[in-house]
Design a protein around this motif. Sequence first.
Motif, PDB file in Angstrom:
ATOM      1  N   TRP A  76      34.616  44.352  35.330  1.00 27.99           N
ATOM      2  CA  TRP A  76      35.600  43.661  35.960  1.00 27.99           C
ATOM      3  C   TRP A  76      36.049  44.407  37.247  1.00 27.99           C
ATOM      4  O   TRP A  76      36.483  43.612  38.111  1.00 27.99           O
TER       5      TRP A  76
ATOM      6  N   SER B  39      34.932  42.822  41.005  1.00 25.66           N
ATOM      7  CA  SER B  39      35.623  41.766  41.523  1.00 25.66           C
ATOM      8  C   SER B  39      36.363  42.214  42.820  1.00 25.66           C
ATOM      9  O   SER B  39      36.908  41.497  43.591  1.00 25.66           O
TER      10      SER B  39
ATOM     11  N   VAL C  92      35.550  37.158  34.330  1.00 22.69           N
ATOM     12  CA  VAL C  92      35.791  37.801  35.456  1.00 22.69           C
ATOM     13  C   VAL C  92      35.016  36.959  36.631  1.00 22.69           C
ATOM     14  O   VAL C  92      33.995  36.735  36.319  1.00 22.69           O
TER      15      VAL C  92
END
Length: 334
Positions: A191, A194, A220
Amino acid sequence: MNSKQLQYFLTTVHKGSIAGAARELDIAQPAISQQLASLEREMGAQLLSRTFSGVTLTPAGDLFLTHATRLMDDINNAKSELRELVGKTAGTVKVGMLPSIGNVLSMPLIAEVKQNHPKLKLEISTGPSYSVKGWLEGRQVDIALTYEQDVDPRFMTVSPVIRENLHLVMANQATSSEYSHLAGRESIPFWALSQFPLLSPGNKDALGKLIEHYEKATGVNLQHNLAYSGQLMTGLRQVMQGEGVMILPTSAIFHLEESGLVSTLKIVEPEMQRLVLAATNKTSPLNEAVLKMLKVIKQVVASEQALQHWRGSLAFTDQSEMKGVLASGSLMSS
């Protein structure tokens, strides 16, 4: 007893004299006499009666002649079969691979073939996964080193090679303030990717397909806003200049990491991996040279994995790695 003694014995019997055998074999008479005497001592019996006119077989020699003839036939047959086998393993083998694989595999594979398999000739072509796939389908290469995302069971027979770990590749943390907060870490959760502008191929490429799969699985969304040429070396130059990050296996960048030009973090939660496969075209029969090259490739992969140049787990010792990869394809034996 050795093949030389058997040859000298049979030639002497055939020619009827040691002098005749010496002329036939182009060897000095004393050398033949010495070998024959040694053979008789080992057999524990006189095999030849020697006279000024030549030699004749003794009863023991007559018995031994049958065995000696059979033994020499077996030796000659073995030599012939081995020559045939070696001849079959000779030839040119064309291997297609992705640039990331070629970066870690090309040079040690070339060196291994040159040093230990001189009868094999290796030709390597590198390109994006879809090109490598097309080369194999069109029989322009004999072996394709590719990824499970590009498996096509309609024409591919595949063998697992290595399940590689994927890493976040960025400019060196020590020289780039943008990534200095990651110093001291060995891994990063998916995650968290990102947060960074990503240089990534489109979903036509196997890596692009894999990244898209993980995005869908985790929910995600990564930043795909950067212009990327699709060329690995160009992308890595952008990374080293701090223009973005890439998701790659260590096979693609181990040399840059060792030189301190880039830093890497293993991607976890979930752990990001992909399976590398050696594929052949199932419509083309495999000759001995291709089979031999497949073994050599796995040997070199194991060596590079042991050196930590290619981080991951070897897959060719565990056929269970392939479950789910092919629903209707066949696997070649490892």
